[in-house]
Design an enzyme around this catalytic site. Structure first.
Site, short mmCIF file in Angstrom:
data_model
loop_
_atom_site.label_atom_id
_atom_site.label_comp_id
_atom_site.label_asym_id
_atom_site.label_seq_id
_atom_site.Cartn_x
_atom_site.Cartn_y
_atom_site.Cartn_z
N SER A 155 0.84 -1.20 0.00
CA SER A 155 0.00 0.00 0.00
C SER A 155 0.87 1.24 0.00
O SER A 155 2.01 1.23 0.48
CB SER A 155 -0.90 0.02 1.24
N ASP A 156 0.34 2.34 -0.53
CA ASP A 156 0.99 3.62 -0.29
C ASP A 156 0.78 3.96 1.18
O ASP A 156 -0.12 3.42 1.84
CB ASP A 156 0.40 4.70 -1.21
N TRP A 157 1.56 4.88 1.68
CA TRP A 157 1.58 5.16 3.11
C TRP A 157 0.22 5.68 3.57
O TRP A 157 -0.22 6.75 3.15
CB TRP A 157 2.70 6.13 3.42
N GLY B 28 -2.55 4.49 2.71
CA GLY B 28 -3.50 4.38 1.61
C GLY B 28 -4.37 3.14 1.71
O GLY B 28 -5.14 2.85 0.80
#
Length: 953
Positions: A282-284, A286
């Site tokens: 995942s993006d941070w 996200g």
């Protein structure tokens, strides 16, 4: 926090909803179960090693690999849990796509958009190699880059510069080369942001609320299948084909389903259709769910906590509990851990890989190992110098990337190149000089002071130094006896006029005006630009500065450092503007790179990776600056028609077209031939996917998963243990280096290749139903069905340097399609944007069928044009060479989503449809070779159209 086994809804076509009269797609049932990694291609050895190790691991250890330990709890921006007893370290995930972020003694490379301007695959690869060496030297396991999203749909998009091009073919080629280079050094590359990430506004709720917006969820990018596959997924497919080790999901939703839990996009497209063998991260912050994300194919949660400084986690203890209560099957956690370990083994990181030797939270030698908890003070930075001789490569790439847009006569000859010893050089603009607070004075480069060499945000790195243009030009001029004067204040008009008059009065003077336009990531606001640019104008009133100088200096050369296109109309046709160079974002060697081109040491050969319009409204799509709903809806009504496709389809004349770039020499193209080497209709069935056995599916008892009494937990640190009514004593090694009481003997564990735990036995297939998964015919290999990469056509032609100096040119192959064959998301119907009714009809239909285009009559109406090949050819004067392009089946087919076909790519017999009739295809589609020829300083573009015979038109 409990996790519930609800299912994310993620199909693209079918249902619809109406909100205030606006239709947009609603997700339906997704693609489950998640395809397991199987060791496709040359991943088999890595999978064998990963599965052998996995058989020795406990559930807690597996979960520990999937979860970050929390924001600022480790040395890197992302840190996984470790398995010390099996010698598996905490993996370090670190920005950025242009250099190692938050450390020192590292290089800052040209941004992605700038290396793309070279159109040179070798340069892209070498940049990746050099970055990989630096990340490895710092002990980084995963470089968070390169970037294929945002692609560049919105010209104002804040992070477009982190990626490569608004064209998916160029972007895909750059992704492939960059990843291959990075991973050649044993560093795991992370392709991001997957997918349809278009803008900074409304990407995260908290961020948007901080700016005063009232939204309840991140924006949704609403698009159809063909747009997805032919534009936004195309470069990610190239990334997978390059054996990328990880893919990062984006913040946004796609068709109202978050990217990190979108089962169709992760399970269906990425893991099944593209055959991705690595792990999805995942993006941070996200990630927005636990069970949903795990079932949809997310393998790693970053940075582990649900928000900075919180104790909550979507994975970690909740993933452990989800396995216990049956919400997530054990095989899914096995697959998550296997994919992570396989990437680690694939890069050889199990063999003498450097340890992390820096700390992202301080540049000082000593600091807190756990910055968030302010614990364990000691040496955290070893200040390892990883720059090597990379400055030379950075300078070469930045110089090659310069795009010469205009070069007309001044003093009886072309304005550029300048001659050594030119008597007088006048320099204007703050972009020419240094920043008052130094190149790293603003955190994450969140300001626009001095010369612009990168944008702002997490996609940056600390400069070791920054050579500004003024410094480099003075260095060059002092050796040649030239006089150099400057005015760096953009608003000091009286002083600028005085200096311009002086340059005009000199025997042979030149005025160099440096201007820029900046943007970056949404968490930083610069001058009211919340990541995305508010407009497409030059910053610091650069247009007025240029006009002021040009009115008084007959030989004015403009240099533009920019994150993306800007409107040039106020001054571009001014007779005293004799030269324009698009320098992009060149990195630390900025001044040297532009000086090399200004004085002719390097012949400019860069070309534009996007279109520069005459008017902002000429672009088909723009940033949504105000929320249209509580969940902002961004409908990609332009379909595949972005950038040059839109301009060509709608017959809009740009100021400078995609692929445009002049040279100091001239080239001639000719003798074009087309050879058919493959059968377009001979599409092989999907190869069988290796069937791996399941590990033991026995879930350990809860008593084995409780938080041990020997560990004192640290606030914010994410552990894999679940909470139990009664704490249990420690009975063995922990899955990470724990925080322990002073009298605990568990603070350290012994690294051993021999497990101290019972090894699970293997069991057969069948514990889950995989036969119901809608497997794509386009799958079966790393990067998709191997048949997609069969070469169908070879196009050859000669290129000759007919000028007087050594130089390079960029031939490009474009395919054009007949309008009758354009169905699906995009169609140039009356060259207008789609209405709501068109949008509903085209986006909701699941009965679209497209066949390849045959050789079409000259009076057909042309529609979409796609780049399908490019090369960089360097020649000496009088030298001639033959260039050959190979077009694959993937290159020459269109996407359709037809239940009657049963597979998305429409191949079949290669028929041409017109007026309800079909005709046998004679050849293929019409091909166009774009050539460049410099004639009296102006670019002549010509199309070589291949029909029954090749001819110049």
């Amino acid at each position: 926090m409990l996790l519930y086994a609800t299912v994310a809804l993620t199909l693209f076509a079918g249902a619809k909803a109406q909100v205030d009269g606006i239709y947009y797609p609603q997700p339906l049932e997704g693609y489950y179960p998640s395809p397991r990694g199987s060791g496709l291609g040359n991943w088999s050895a890595a999978y064998d090693a990963a599965r052998a190790t996995l058989g020795d691991m406990t559930l807690l250890e597996k979960v520990n690999l999937t979860t970050g330990i929390g924001w600022q709890q480790g040395p890197c921006v992302g840190n996984t849990g470790s398995v010390p007893r099996l010698c598996i370290p905490s993996l370090c995930l670190q920005d950025s796509p242009l250099g190692v972020r938050d450390t020192d003694y590292n290089s800052v490379f040209p941004a992605g958009i700038t290396v793309a301007q070279t159109f040179n695959r070798t340069a892209m690869y070498l940049r990746g190699v050099a970055m990989g060496k630096e990340f490895r030297g710092k002990g980084v396991n995963v470089q968070l880059g390169p970037v294929a999203g945002p692609l560049g749909r919105d010209p104002e998009g804040g992070r477009n510069w982190e990626g490569f091009s608004a064209d998916p073919y160029v972007c895909g080629a750059a992704m492939y080369e960059t990843i291959t280079g990075i991973q050649s050094q044993g560093v795991i590359a992370c392709a991001k942001h997957y997918i349809a990430y278009a803008q900074e506004h409304f990407r995260q709720v908290g961020e948007a609320e901080g700016y005063g917006y009232d939204i309840t969820d991140s924006y949704s990018s609403n698009l159809g299948q063909r747009t997805l596959h032919e534009l936004y997924a195309w470069p990610f497919q190239d990334a997978v084909r390059a054996n990328v080790g990880s893919v990062m999901t984006s913040y946004n939703q796609i068709n109202n389903s978050y990217a990190a839990q979108n089962a169709y996009l992760i399970n269906g497209v990425l893991k099944d259709e593209f055959g991705f063998q690595g792990f999805v991260v995942s993006d941070w912050w996200g990630q927005h769910s636990g069970v949903e994300s795990a079932l949809a194919g997310l393998d790693m949660s970053m940075p582990g906590d649900t928000a900075a400084g919180s104790d909550g986690a979507w994975f970690g203890p909740n993933l452990t509990e989800a396995v216990v209560n049956g919400s997530v099957p054990l095989w899914r956690v096995d697959d998550m851990a296997t994919r992570i370990l396989a990437a680690w083994y694939y890069m050889g990181q199990d063999n003498d890989y450097p340890e992390v030797n820096f700390n992202s939270w301080t540049l000082r030698t000593e600091g807190y190992e756990d910055f968030a908890a302010q614990e364990d003070f000691g040496v955290v930075n070893e200040h390892v110098n990883v720059m090597d001789e990379h400055r030379k490569l950075i300078r070469d790439i930045a110089a090659e990337a310069n795009v010469l847009l205009k070069n007309v006569k001044a003093n009886g000859k072309p304005a550029l190149p300048l001659e050594d010893g030119i008597p007088f050089i006048a320099i204007f603009g703050s972009d020419a000089g240094p920043a008052e607070v130094g190149p790293n004075g603003c955190p994450d480069r969140g300001c626009d002071n001095g010369t612009l060499a990168v944008g702002w945000g997490s996609g940056t790195a600390n400069f070791p130094y920054l050579v500004d243009p003024l410094e480099a030009i003075q260095e060059r001029a002092s050796a040649a006896g030239s006089e150099v004067m400057w005015v760096l204040d953009n608003y000091a008009y009286d002083e600028a006029i005085t200096l311009a008059d002086q340059a005009a009065d000199a025997p042979s003077g030149v005025c160099l005006v440096f201007v820029n336009a900046d943007s970056g990531e949404g968490y930083i606001d610069v001058d009211g630009n919340e990541g995305d640019r508010n407009n497409l104008t030059l910053w610091h009133d650069g247009d007025t500065l240029i006009k002021t100088v040009a009115e008084h200096c007959y030989n004015t050369v403009v240099v533009i450092h920019s994150v993306g296109p800007v409107i040039l109309e106020e001054w571009i046709e001014h007779p005293n503007v004799t030269g324009v160079i698009w320098a992009g974002l060149p990195g630390q060697e900025s001044g040297h790179a532009i000086t090399d081109v200004l004085f002719g040491d390097v012949n400019p050969s860069g070309v534009l990776p996007f279109t520069i319009a005459k008017c902002r409204d000429d672009y088909p799509a723009h940033v949504l600056y105000q929320p249209n709903f509580s969940v902002p809806q961004i409908n990609f009504t332009e379909g595949t028609l972005i950038d040059y496709r839109w301009f060509l389809c709608n017959n809009i004349t740009p100021r400078y077209s995609f692929g445009y770039g002049l040279s100091y020499t001239e080239f001639r193209y000719g003798n074009i031939t087309v050879e058919t080497v493959g059968d377009l209709g001979d599409y092989a069935p999907r190869p069988a996917t290796p069937s791996l056995s399941f590990l033991n599916d026995t879930v350990p008892p809860v008593s084995d998963l409780c938080f041990p009494t020997s560990i004192s937990s640290v606030s914010g640190y994410i552990y894999p243990y679940i909470s139990c009514p009664t704490s249990v004593p420690s009975s063995g090694a922990h899955p990470h280096k724990p925080k322990a009481d002073a009298d605990s003997t568990m603070a350290e564990t012994t690294c051993s290749k021999t497990s101290t735990a019972p090894r699970p036995s293997l069991s057969g297939e069948g514990q889950n139903e995989f036969n119901s998964f809608p497997y794509s015919r386009n799958g079966g290999g790393v990067g998709g069905n191997p048949s997609l990469y069969d070469v169908i056509f070879k196009i050859s032609f000669e290129v000759e340097n007919v000028g007087c100096s050594k130089g390079a040119t960029v031939p490009q192959i474009f395919l054009r399609y007949a309008q009758d064959d354009m169905q699906g998301d995009s169609k140039c119907e009356d060259c207008a944007q789609l209405t709501v009714a068109d949008y509903e009809r085209l986006f909701m239909s699941d009965q679209v069928e497209i066949v390849p285009v045959g050789d079409v009559p000259r009076n057909v109406t042309w529609s979409e044009t796609d780049l399908r090949g490019f090369d960089k050819v360097e020649l000496y004067p009088g030298e001639k060479t033959t260039v050959t392009f190979e077009l694959t089946r993937r290159d020459v087919t269109r996407w359709s989503f037809s239940s009657t076909l049963g597979y998305p790519y429409a191949l079949g017999e290669g028929l041409y449809k017109r007026d309800g009739r079909t005709e046998n295809a004679i050849n293929l589609i019409r091909l166009a070779v774009l050539g460049h020829m410099l004639v009296l300083g102006r670019l002549r573009r010509y199309w070589l159209l291949l029909c029954d015979e090749a001819e110049l038109v």
